[in-house]
Motif scaffolding. Sequence first.
Motif, PDB file in Angstrom:
ATOM      1  N   LEU A  12      36.468  38.841  51.410  1.00 44.58           N
ATOM      2  CA  LEU A  12      36.687  37.868  50.337  1.00 44.58           C
ATOM      3  C   LEU A  12      36.916  38.566  49.005  1.00 44.58           C
ATOM      4  CD1 LEU A  12      34.063  35.109  51.266  1.00 44.58           C
ATOM      5  CD2 LEU A  12      36.548  35.010  51.510  1.00 44.58           C
TER       6      LEU A  12
ATOM      7  N   TRP B 194      40.487  39.650  49.127  1.00 43.67           N
ATOM      8  CA  TRP B 194      41.368  38.482  49.015  1.00 43.67           C
ATOM      9  C   TRP B 194      41.410  37.959  47.588  1.00 43.67           C
ATOM     10  CZ3 TRP B 194      40.178  32.843  50.594  1.00 43.67           C
ATOM     11  CH2 TRP B 194      41.360  32.103  50.582  1.00 43.67           C
ATOM     12  N   GLY B 195      40.262  38.037  46.906  1.00 42.23           N
ATOM     13  CA  GLY B 195      40.190  37.590  45.515  1.00 42.23           C
ATOM     14  C   GLY B 195      39.960  36.109  45.337  1.00 42.23           C
ATOM     15  N   ARG B 196      39.674  35.397  46.424  1.00 39.43           N
ATOM     16  CA  ARG B 196      39.409  33.965  46.333  1.00 39.43           C
ATOM     17  C   ARG B 196      38.227  33.624  47.228  1.00 39.43           C
ATOM     18  NH1 ARG B 196      45.466  31.295  46.961  1.00 39.43           N
ATOM     19  NH2 ARG B 196      46.444  32.394  45.212  1.00 39.43           N
ATOM     20  N   PRO B 197      37.247  32.956  46.696  1.00 41.01           N
ATOM     21  CA  PRO B 197      37.042  32.640  45.277  1.00 41.01           C
ATOM     22  C   PRO B 197      36.689  33.891  44.473  1.00 41.01           C
ATOM     23  CG  PRO B 197      35.142  31.978  46.562  1.00 41.01           C
ATOM     24  CD  PRO B 197      36.165  32.451  47.546  1.00 41.01           C
ATOM     25  N   ARG B 198      36.369  33.704  43.192  1.00 39.40           N
ATOM     26  CA  ARG B 198      36.097  34.845  42.324  1.00 39.40           C
ATOM     27  C   ARG B 198      34.865  35.597  42.830  1.00 39.40           C
ATOM     28  NH1 ARG B 198      35.290  33.828  35.987  1.00 39.40           N
ATOM     29  NH2 ARG B 198      33.153  33.471  36.687  1.00 39.40           N
ATOM     30  N   TYR B 199      34.785  36.909  42.490  1.00 37.30           N
ATOM     31  CA  TYR B 199      33.768  37.779  43.068  1.00 37.30           C
ATOM     32  C   TYR B 199      32.339  37.319  42.833  1.00 37.30           C
ATOM     33  CZ  TYR B 199      33.923  39.754  38.328  1.00 37.30           C
ATOM     34  OH  TYR B 199      33.926  39.923  36.968  1.00 37.30           O
TER      35      TYR B 199
ATOM     36  N   VAL C 293      31.744  34.636  45.350  1.00 35.95           N
ATOM     37  CA  VAL C 293      31.628  35.272  46.665  1.00 35.95           C
ATOM     38  C   VAL C 293      30.222  35.827  46.857  1.00 35.95           C
ATOM     39  CG1 VAL C 293      32.420  37.204  48.085  1.00 35.95           C
ATOM     40  CG2 VAL C 293      34.077  35.817  46.848  1.00 35.95           C
TER      41      VAL C 293
END
Length: 592
Positions: free
Chosen positions: A18, A21-26, A29
């Motif tokens: 995740l 992927w960058g979604r949702p923001r870290y 995550v």
Amino acid sequence: MTFDQGLACGIILVTMVLFVWGRPRYDIVACLSLLAAVAVGLVKPEDAFSGFSDDIVIIVAGALVVSGAIAQTGIAELALQRISRHVGTVQAQVFVLVATVILLSAFVKNVGALAIMVPIAFQMAKRAGASPSCYLMPMSFGALLGGLMTQVGTSPNIIVSRLRGELVGAPFSMFDFTPVGAALAAVGLLFLVVAYRILPVRARSTASLDEALAAKKYVTEAEVTETSAVLGKTIADLQDLAHGEAKVIAILKPDDKRVVPLPDAVLERGDTVILEGAPQALEQAVALGKLTLESGHRVPEAAAPQAEVGSIEAVIGDNSPLIGLSAQASDLFARFRVNLLAVSRSGQRLTERLGTISLQFGDVIVLQGNLGELPERLKALDCLPLAERTLQLGRARRAVLPLLILVVAMAMTAFKVAPVPVVFFGAAVLMVLCRAITLRQIYQLVEWPIIIMLAALIPVSETLSTTGATDLMAAWLSHVAAGLPAYGAVALILAAAMLVTPFLNNAATVLVMAPIAVGFSQALGYKPDAFLMAVAIGAGCDFLTPIGHQCNTLVLGPGGYRFGDYARLGAPLSLLVILVAVPMLLLVWPVR
């Protein structure tokens, strides 16, 4: 592998995917990862939020506040003021900029140090007729290298120091990082000064909103007093304080007599200078020249003890009561409790005294007042705020106390007078008390997504240790490295951390890799210090992508870079770091 070990590794693996992927923001995550660990029973509910009380969170937040306060002192600009006159070639400018960023990054957060120097790099590029792309990526890499030199230079050092205390029994001290970090910084500097030429020369495709607004030239008025730094100096000296970006367009003597602003005209006590330039350039000239702004003696009263005085840019609307009137004629301060600090009019140079300029529809003005009341004042004046951004024009810079606080904090941590989190928490509070930084700025400076991510990931990362997963991974790595000498084992951990960091985030990399490194070293019968240091260096050296560290992201747009440009300069630098770091680590931190 047991079921719990599989769950712990699975959650970390999904978290990494995740992150990539960058979604949702870290930060979201990390929160989802924490909830998942609680849901499957790996983290007890009562321990779920233990990360928010961890020393790491306090140290990182405190370091950000201290960095922000130091950045506002203007010390960097002042120090480079004279140096920049004597560095005409691009290579010399790259050396000065990168070396300065490296030194600053050792004592303030590296992204903060880089942010201080980016505007200066643009000024140097403009003078030399060079592209900013020649400067910005080397500066970003220099900031990462400089952060390796002290405990507070970068988040990985802070975190690995704390983890060493938990895993081994004693944390690293402030300057334990310096021998290896300084060697890497020196070699990296020499490399960047030569290798910047392999970067493509590109212009920025777009300008940010702030840059577009900063391009607008304002006119302001300031007085030379007996305490001014430019008293007895020339107009040229004053203009040099802002690198020529702020121009003196008129001089008024105490008897209102106008004097032609020739470069060699000497400034005397009581002279009033009318300055033209972008807000940042005007702020530099006024602050470094220790001039007093017109209206500077009329400070709006605070409506409450916690109220703050600040400045905002606004455009005059078509129904504004200011149209056709000057600040003096409209009695702006008495009626609305705001000061007029600067005016900009499209297509026209204003040379009148600030208070006598007849304002028009469409003029852009800088108003100073209580930040809590300014929205109502702007509404009453039918002025539309251009952007929600902080302006330093009209706000005094305080340099001595912030620097003193920083020096004392460094000394206290170096000599272990008090715990690091207490020292930096206290330093942040003192920065506020001495008005080096405002409360509003503090909450803007603290990178809350990073804080949330750290606090949420700490208990999750601990599940690797509590379930025995780190021991399992360490055993696998030790099997792979069974035939390797000590330098090969250290290089393996360093390279692994360096490769994971672009995708996982440098702070998260340390939280995951440090326990594995300790188990790995113990399985091989080695002391863990060199391996923990290797994790910190690898996590702090993301030279391959623009996404692994904020410094790289910061220069992506301004430098006009593409994703692949980072590996072009970063891949050889990464190899150089490994070649220099491994023997230095074994020399400074023997494994036996």
